[in-house]
Design a protein around this motif. Structure first.
Motif, PDB file in Angstrom:
ATOM      1  N   LYS A 178       0.813  -1.228   0.000  1.00  0.00           N
ATOM      2  CA  LYS A 178       0.000   0.000   0.000  1.00  0.00           C
ATOM      3  C   LYS A 178       0.842   1.271   0.000  1.00  0.00           C
ATOM      4  O   LYS A 178       0.353   2.333  -0.371  1.00  0.00           O
ATOM      5  CB  LYS A 178      -0.924   0.023   1.221  1.00  0.00           C
ATOM      6  N   GLU A 179       2.089   1.160   0.417  1.00  0.00           N
ATOM      7  CA  GLU A 179       2.960   2.339   0.536  1.00  0.00           C
ATOM      8  C   GLU A 179       3.746   2.643  -0.736  1.00  0.00           C
ATOM      9  O   GLU A 179       4.277   3.737  -0.888  1.00  0.00           O
ATOM     10  CB  GLU A 179       3.967   2.133   1.678  1.00  0.00           C
ATOM     11  N   ILE A 180       3.853   1.683  -1.632  1.00  0.00           N
ATOM     12  CA  ILE A 180       4.679   1.846  -2.836  1.00  0.00           C
ATOM     13  C   ILE A 180       3.804   2.342  -3.986  1.00  0.00           C
ATOM     14  O   ILE A 180       2.857   1.671  -4.391  1.00  0.00           O
ATOM     15  CB  ILE A 180       5.373   0.514  -3.212  1.00  0.00           C
ATOM     16  N   ASP A 181       4.136   3.531  -4.492  1.00  0.00           N
ATOM     17  CA  ASP A 181       3.318   4.130  -5.555  1.00  0.00           C
ATOM     18  C   ASP A 181       4.109   4.405  -6.826  1.00  0.00           C
ATOM     19  O   ASP A 181       3.661   5.121  -7.703  1.00  0.00           O
ATOM     20  CB  ASP A 181       2.649   5.407  -5.047  1.00  0.00           C
ATOM     21  N   GLY A 182       5.318   3.852  -6.912  1.00  0.00           N
ATOM     22  CA  GLY A 182       6.126   4.051  -8.108  1.00  0.00           C
ATOM     23  C   GLY A 182       7.599   4.007  -7.772  1.00  0.00           C
ATOM     24  O   GLY A 182       7.984   3.815  -6.616  1.00  0.00           O
ATOM     25  N   GLY A 183       8.409   4.196  -8.800  1.00  0.00           N
ATOM     26  CA  GLY A 183       9.841   4.236  -8.579  1.00  0.00           C
ATOM     27  C   GLY A 183      10.216   5.462  -7.767  1.00  0.00           C
ATOM     28  O   GLY A 183       9.427   6.395  -7.625  1.00  0.00           O
ATOM     29  N   GLY A 184      11.413   5.452  -7.208  1.00  0.00           N
ATOM     30  CA  GLY A 184      11.881   6.584  -6.429  1.00  0.00           C
ATOM     31  C   GLY A 184      12.703   6.133  -5.245  1.00  0.00           C
ATOM     32  O   GLY A 184      13.047   4.958  -5.112  1.00  0.00           O
ATOM     33  N   THR A 185      12.990   7.085  -4.383  1.00  0.00           N
ATOM     34  CA  THR A 185      13.819   6.824  -3.209  1.00  0.00           C
ATOM     35  C   THR A 185      12.943   6.769  -1.961  1.00  0.00           C
ATOM     36  O   THR A 185      12.199   7.709  -1.676  1.00  0.00           O
ATOM     37  CB  THR A 185      14.908   7.902  -3.060  1.00  0.00           C
ATOM     38  N   TYR A 186      13.055   5.672  -1.251  1.00  0.00           N
ATOM     39  CA  TYR A 186      12.312   5.452  -0.016  1.00  0.00           C
ATOM     40  C   TYR A 186      13.306   5.366   1.129  1.00  0.00           C
ATOM     41  O   TYR A 186      14.328   4.684   1.016  1.00  0.00           O
ATOM     42  CB  TYR A 186      11.493   4.157  -0.099  1.00  0.00           C
ATOM     43  N   LYS A 187      13.000   6.046   2.225  1.00  0.00           N
ATOM     44  CA  LYS A 187      13.860   5.992   3.412  1.00  0.00           C
ATOM     45  C   LYS A 187      13.109   5.220   4.497  1.00  0.00           C
ATOM     46  O   LYS A 187      11.932   5.478   4.749  1.00  0.00           O
ATOM     47  CB  LYS A 187      14.226   7.386   3.880  1.00  0.00           C
TER      48      LYS A 187
END
Length: 141
Positions: free
Chosen positions: A50-59
């Motif tokens: 539910k928290e992942i909405d696409g590519g990018g940087t997650y901390k």
């Protein structure tokens, strides 16, 4: 000796000392409980689809909340349908004096698939014991 004290070394440079306040605005995506924590490094997995909405940087940060022990963290990996798509491997600690956090996961746009299952795999162990509980928090930057 204070186990939370920041000590530098000639080989590894200075350890990054954190305060839990840095991570309060991150979204809570899961938690760990004493029964999940082992004496040797082992994975704790959390569904974060539910928290992942696409590519990018997650901390990602682990915040100790209670128990007699903190946790030593070896790595954090983002899995897509069980396969690694991003990882950050370095020694960190979640306890009264957190160190070397957050863990940074950069997922390529091409690795995002709507409908896939995304999981955080945290390789950790109890620090001198397994009585540890806390929250796993994450933000996209």
């Amino acid at each position: 000796a204070d186990p939370g004290r920041n000590k530098g070394s000639k080989k590894g440079g200075k350890k990054k000392k954190n305060t839990a306040v840095e991570f309060y605005n991150y979204n809570k995506v899961g938690a760990w409980k004493p029964k999940q924590i082992k004496k040797a490094y082992a994975p704790v997995e959390i569904d974060i689809t539910k928290e992942i909405d696409g590519g990018g940087t997650y901390k990602v940060a682990m915040l100790y909340t209670k128990g007699a022990h903190g946790i030593d963290v070896q790595s954090v990996t983002l899995l897509k349908d069980g396969k690694p798509v991003a990882a950050d491997t370095h020694a960190g600690f979640a306890g009264a004096n957190p160190r070397n956090q957050p863990y940074t996961l950069t997922m390529k746009k091409a690795d995002f698939t709507k409908g896939a299952k995304y999981t955080l795999r945290i390789r950790c162990k109890g620090s001198d014991g397994t009585d540890s509980a806390g929250e796993v928090k994450m933000t996209k930057s």
